[in-house]
Motif scaffolding. Sequence first.
Motif, PDB file in Angstrom:
ATOM      1  N   GLN A  60       6.927   7.658   6.116  1.00 39.97           N
ATOM      2  CA  GLN A  60       6.472   6.446   5.410  1.00 39.97           C
ATOM      3  C   GLN A  60       6.674   5.178   6.243  1.00 39.97           C
ATOM      4  OE1 GLN A  60       7.906   8.983   3.920  1.00 39.97           O
ATOM      5  NE2 GLN A  60       6.315   9.484   2.431  1.00 39.97           N
ATOM      6  N   LYS A 102      -2.577   4.254   4.790  1.00 37.31           N
ATOM      7  CA  LYS A 102      -2.246   3.633   3.495  1.00 37.31           C
ATOM      8  C   LYS A 102      -2.368   4.632   2.359  1.00 37.31           C
ATOM      9  CE  LYS A 102      -3.946  -0.821   4.602  1.00 37.31           C
ATOM     10  NZ  LYS A 102      -5.263  -1.409   4.726  1.00 37.31           N
ATOM     11  N   SER A 144       1.649   5.383   1.469  1.00 39.51           N
ATOM     12  CA  SER A 144       2.163   4.293   0.635  1.00 39.51           C
ATOM     13  C   SER A 144       3.227   4.859  -0.291  1.00 39.51           C
ATOM     14  CB  SER A 144       1.041   3.658  -0.166  1.00 39.51           C
ATOM     15  OG  SER A 144       0.188   2.967   0.716  1.00 39.51           O
TER      16      SER A 144
END
Length: 265
Positions: free
Chosen positions: A140, A260, A264
């Motif tokens: 991440q 993304k 995310s």
Amino acid sequence: SACSQEVNVEFEAHSISDNDYDGIKKLLQQLFLKAPINIAELTDILIQQNHIGSVIKQAEVQEESGEDEDEDEVFGFISLLNLTERKGTECAEQIKELILSLCEKNCEQSMVEQLDKLLNDTTKPVGFLLNERFINVPPQIALPMHQQLQKELAETQRTNKPCGKCYYYLLISKTFTETAKRSSKRRGEGTQQREELMFANAEEEFFYEKALLTFSYSVQEESDSCLGGRWSFDDVPMKPLRTVMLIPSDRMNAIMDKLKEYLSI
């Protein structure tokens, strides 16, 4: 899954500074292993051009512990070496030589010629994208790191600082394939290898999908087990590779969107 026990370690990004020298150098060694690259010079350049790039460190813990010396440990970093602007420095020349010689050993001649042309066309700068971290850092973190780097590169271009414009990004990814399956099907091996490639930095698969050209080479001979020589996933022995990819910079936004979508928190 392997991460069944929660360890709450917070990581945060900082800009690169002089005291990150040893940490960055160690991570570069993990990438290049025994390849003939002047890693000391490369680390120096990445530290000098501190208007781009970040290091990952552990977030400050409030408890006063006696072990301050580890506080500054670098768990990962992201930066970029503009191979075209840094032409003539030993490490930039060595990186190009390394990649071309490995391409010659592993690819068709036409690809070697294409890569040679792209790496030496000074009108279209190539940026060597470095994104290294230790295995225990969650993927991440790659999203904000890459977003920040893209922001810095845009700003660098706007203010005409070194390193700005890149037409292509060059990546060398740490990858693996299963050792056993290699012999089962000699024909159509190329397609088979594609399916089996696993990425140590999971997000780099999205870069791979958008690459203009890619090839892999084995580093089995030069990895010690501590750096990923004898890897196994679910007890399947893995062969350590490096996968080189060249990505046109106009595909970067699409890659960022993918990151993304998948990373995310």
